[in-house]
Design a protein around this motif. Structure first.
Motif, mmCIF file in Angstrom:
data_model
loop_
_atom_site.group_PDB
_atom_site.id
_atom_site.type_symbol
_atom_site.label_atom_id
_atom_site.label_comp_id
_atom_site.label_asym_id
_atom_site.label_seq_id
_atom_site.Cartn_x
_atom_site.Cartn_y
_atom_site.Cartn_z
ATOM 1 N N TRP A 1 53.712 -8.217 -8.026
ATOM 2 C CA TRP A 1 52.753 -7.074 -6.650
ATOM 3 C C TRP A 1 52.577 -5.945 -7.074
ATOM 4 N N SER A 2 52.579 -5.371 -8.059
ATOM 5 C CA SER A 2 52.654 -4.165 -8.795
ATOM 6 C C SER A 2 50.358 -4.152 -8.008
ATOM 7 N N TYR A 3 49.744 -5.131 -9.047
ATOM 8 C CA TYR A 3 48.322 -5.409 -9.097
ATOM 9 C C TYR A 3 47.957 -5.695 -7.381
ATOM 10 N N GLU A 4 48.417 -6.164 -6.672
ATOM 11 C CA GLU A 4 47.632 -6.252 -5.074
ATOM 12 C C GLU A 4 48.189 -5.307 -4.870
ATOM 13 N N ALA A 5 48.830 -4.794 -4.763
ATOM 14 C CA ALA A 5 49.056 -3.222 -3.550
ATOM 15 C C ALA A 5 48.321 -2.476 -4.480
ATOM 16 N N SER A 6 48.780 -2.233 -5.376
ATOM 17 C CA SER A 6 48.391 -0.804 -6.342
ATOM 18 C C SER A 6 46.098 -0.633 -5.780
ATOM 19 N N TYR A 7 45.853 -2.091 -5.847
ATOM 20 C CA TYR A 7 44.034 -1.632 -5.382
ATOM 21 C C TYR A 7 44.250 -1.793 -3.853
ATOM 22 N N MET A 8 45.196 -2.102 -2.708
ATOM 23 C CA MET A 8 45.150 -1.935 -1.523
ATOM 24 C C MET A 8 44.977 -0.651 -1.307
ATOM 25 N N MET A 9 45.919 0.028 -1.648
ATOM 26 C CA MET A 9 46.525 1.280 -1.676
ATOM 27 C C MET A 9 45.302 2.684 -1.919
ATOM 28 N N SER A 10 44.376 2.291 -3.150
ATOM 29 C CA SER A 10 43.749 2.926 -3.601
ATOM 30 C C SER A 10 42.611 2.869 -2.906
ATOM 31 N N SER A 11 42.202 1.537 -2.568
ATOM 32 C CA SER A 11 41.307 1.344 -1.609
ATOM 33 C C SER A 11 40.837 1.620 -0.160
ATOM 34 N N THR A 12 42.225 1.456 0.244
ATOM 35 C CA THR A 12 42.172 2.235 1.378
ATOM 36 C C THR A 12 41.770 3.529 1.425
ATOM 37 N N TYR A 13 42.213 4.325 0.365
ATOM 38 C CA TYR A 13 42.111 5.459 -0.134
ATOM 39 C C TYR A 13 40.751 6.562 -0.065
ATOM 40 N N TRP A 14 40.138 5.295 -0.473
ATOM 41 C CA TRP A 14 38.305 5.481 -0.670
ATOM 42 C C TRP A 14 37.672 5.234 0.272
ATOM 43 N N LEU A 15 37.862 4.023 0.875
ATOM 44 C CA LEU A 15 37.311 3.456 1.601
ATOM 45 C C LEU A 15 37.487 4.491 3.141
ATOM 46 N N LEU A 16 38.539 4.466 3.637
ATOM 47 C CA LEU A 16 38.884 5.413 4.863
ATOM 48 C C LEU A 16 38.733 7.193 4.573
ATOM 49 N N GLY A 17 38.239 7.469 3.424
ATOM 50 C CA GLY A 17 38.012 8.596 2.788
ATOM 51 C C GLY A 17 36.322 9.053 3.293
ATOM 52 N N GLY A 18 35.184 8.124 3.541
ATOM 53 C CA GLY A 18 34.394 7.859 3.160
ATOM 54 C C GLY A 18 33.850 8.807 3.886
ATOM 55 N N ALA A 19 33.970 8.388 5.624
ATOM 56 C CA ALA A 19 33.647 9.230 6.685
ATOM 57 C C ALA A 19 33.816 11.327 6.578
#
Lengths: 448, 175
Positions: free
Chosen positions: B50-68
């Motif tokens: 699970w690590s690979y998918e869990a980690s990209y999902m979490m860090s992408s959420t971090y920067w995508l939702l931080g964009g605004a």
């Protein structure tokens, strides 16, 4: 030139204009990619390109190294390690002329590696080193040059964000790029140190040594200070790079391990509390978002640019001069240099790499070697007037008595050293590729 | 009118900041997940699925939702030599207004619309990820795309409104 090709050139020119008048880089690229996409490709052609590419970048495992390395950097800053290390190097090198400048370069060599984002590393190093040097009446141009020159080291010395982005785009292994760039990066840092020492020997008033009283500190205490502040971060960085080198971890995994190492350092220096951990991930957020959004914007831009045939225009332009392989190589680097003065380096990577990568192969050059030359060129373009990003970042934190002229004057010798470095890599490809070759041999052996 | 507008803009600012700050902890969790994978592989000789998918999902959420929020605090990289030095505050406001109207809002609204359709199709299919043997549901992650561009769009409208007020104010002040 056909109409779509004309559009692609127009798009490139407008992007430079947009960036120059102060619009956020990512949205210039995104917006132009969209407008020209509607004109040149049509709404139905681009409709799902954008969500698909956001998904692609969001799920890319190599790019994942960017947020995690930046987070590791903010953790290290929060641990207070940089202040301690600077403090002890300060006293240790205080007896030397220009000692503070030398200490700054050493710190930049170590920590430039951790931040990877050009703005962040210059601001970080500047805040750390600027007040001390100005208080001790260091020559202002030398101070400015030291900080800008040191700040850009982070772009070459691994783990550099620039290389993490460049690798997958040019189909090169990030790990190999890291090791190919380590040698030139360290050598450049060495050249800086030599320059500062020599300059301060000829002109002692540029970097006065500390007085005897200021250096009066028991030797044992100094040693403990140095050991406790130098060894942990050096160990962490070597562990991160070592894990990559010995094939234990992919760069992204090494970044994750490094971030956990950062947490451990935070604890080791007694700064492990929720305020600092939370501070570290909040500090990292705008930097990460900024870098990743430039990647996104550049992707939106290049989809349209390449679709309109922009690659052919640039290729024909480059080959049209009939300069032969070396001449064309020089022209390619020169074009990257000019673009680097106007545009963010991530934007350039996205626009230029798809064009350059096949060209380099057809000219018969080693792509890894070219990658290093290319990245060094972008480093130089960051520090060259009239639009020197490095100087703008420094200007943002410098006191008013340090004016732009001081900064431009100070950066000249450092840019000259960077150019020498490019020339050395050009003349001695073996030297820069040595570590990378050793890495490849090691990986091959371990697979057998 | 302006009072009501200010209230709405305040809500937008606070909403985007709240979301960004809330998801920012994900980078910590993501780093731990990445690190755990290395430990699991070498120490326990038992790599995770699970690590690979869990980690990209979490860090992408971090920067995508931080964009605004990054936009609101002005941290998206700009080259402001000319902007800060040669433009009067009024010209600056004008440049910003044109930027939001021509370059910014069209693309964010466009990606919002098609991102919604993109995510919707994924929900309808109950789509699973094929990037790893774990096959987690991918539709929540795809929903982040329209959400990100929704946040960017409302933040853009907030910034645009602020610039228009500023522009009018400067005009009224005669400077």
């Amino acid at each position: 030139m056909s109409f779509p090709e004309f559009l692609s050139v127009l798009m490139l020119i407008l992007s430079i204009v947009g960036i120059m008048i102060g619009i956020p880089v990512t949205f210039v690229l995104m917006g132009l990619g969209f407008i020209f996409g509607v004109i040149g490709i049509g709404v139905s052609g681009i409709a799902f390109m954008y969500p698909i590419n956001v998904f692609g970048i969001g799920s890319d495992y190599s790019f994942l190294a960017v947020p995690v390395f930046i987070f590791m950097g903010t953790l290290l800053v929060r641990s207070g390690i940089t202040d301690r290390l600077y403090g002890s190097l300060h006293i240790l090198m205080g007896s030397l002329r220009g000692g503070l400048s030398l200490a700054t370069i050493l710190i930049a060599t170590l920590f430039g590696a951790c931040t990877g984002v050009i703005g962040a590393s210059i601001v970080g190093i500047g805040l750390l080193a600027l007040p001390g040097m100005l208080d001790r009446k260091y020559n202002k141009p030398l101070v400015a040059g030291t900080i800008c020159g040191g700040g850009v080291l982070g772009m070459i010395i691994p783990p550099s964000i620039l290389l993490i982005i460049y690798g997958p785009m040019a189909n090169l292994s990030i790990a190999r790029l890291f090791f190919a760039s380590a040698m030139p990066g360290l050598l450049l840092s060495g050249l800086y140190l030599i320059y500062i020492s020599v300059a301060c020997r000829i002109k002692p008033e540029w970097g006065p040594a500390l007085s005897r009283e200021e250096r009066k500190i028991p030797r044992g205490k100094l040693l403990t200070m140095l050991l406790t502040s130098l060894i942990p971060p050096v160990f962490l960085i070597l562990a991160v790079l070592g894990a990559i080198f010995f094939g234990i971890a992919a760069p992204t995994e090494a970044a994750g391990t490094g971030a956990v190492g950062g947490l451990i350092l935070l604890a080791a220096y007694g700064n492990f509390n929720w305020k600092n951990v939370k501070g570290a991930f909040l500090d990292a957020l705008p930097s990460v978002s900024m870098v990743m959004f430039v990647i996104l914007g550049a992707k939106f831009f290049t989809i349209t640019f390449l679709n309109l045939g922009g690659a052919d225009v640039i290729r024909q332009f480059l080959l049209g001069f009939n300069l032969g392989p070396s001449g064309t190589l020089f022209l390619m680097l020169f074009l990257a240099f000019i673009m680097g003065m106007f545009m963010d380096f991530i934007g350039i990577l996205f626009i230029i790499t798809p064009i350059y990568a096949p060209l380099i192969a057809s000219l018969g050059f080693d792509p890894l070697w070219f990658g290093i030359l290319f990245c060094l060129t972008l480093v130089v373009s960051l520090s060259t007037p009239p639009f020197a990003y490095a100087i703008f970042y420094l200007k943002g934190i410098a006191p008013p008595e340090m004016d732009l002229l001081d900064m431009y004057k100070g950066i000249v010798p450092f840019v000259a050293l960077q150019l020498i470095m490019i020339f050395l890599v050009y003349l001695f490809p073996e030297y820069s590729l040595m570590a990378s070759r050793a890495y490849v041999r090691r990986i091959t052996v371990s697979r057998i | 009118m302006k009072v009501k507008g200010e209230a709405i803009i305040g809500v937008i600012d606070r909403f985007n900041e709240f979301v960004a700050k809330t998801v920012s902890i994900l980078i910590l969790v993501s780093s731990l997940a990445v690190c755990y994978e290395v430990v699991a592989r070498y120490v326990f000789a038992n790599p995770t699925f699970w690590s690979y998918e869990a980690s990209y999902m979490m860090s992408s959420t971090y920067w995508l939702l931080g964009g605004a929020w990054t936009l609101k605090i002005g941290r998206h990289v700009t080259v402001d030599v000319i902007y800060a030095r040669f433009f009067s505050p009024r010209t600056q406001a004008m440049v910003d207004i044109l930027f939001y109207l021509i370059l910014y809002l069209p693309v964010t609204i466009f990606v919002l619309i098609f991102g919604m359709q993109y995510a919707w199709e994924s929900w309808a299919l109950q789509e699973l990820s094929h990037l790893s043997p774990w096959h987690p549901p991918i539709y929540p992650f795809k929903t982040l795309i329209p959400l990100t561009f929704f946040m960017l769009t409302i933040q853009g409208i907030a910034e645009l409104t602020r610039r228009i007020w500023k522009f009018k104010e400067l005009k009224g002040g005669g400077k």
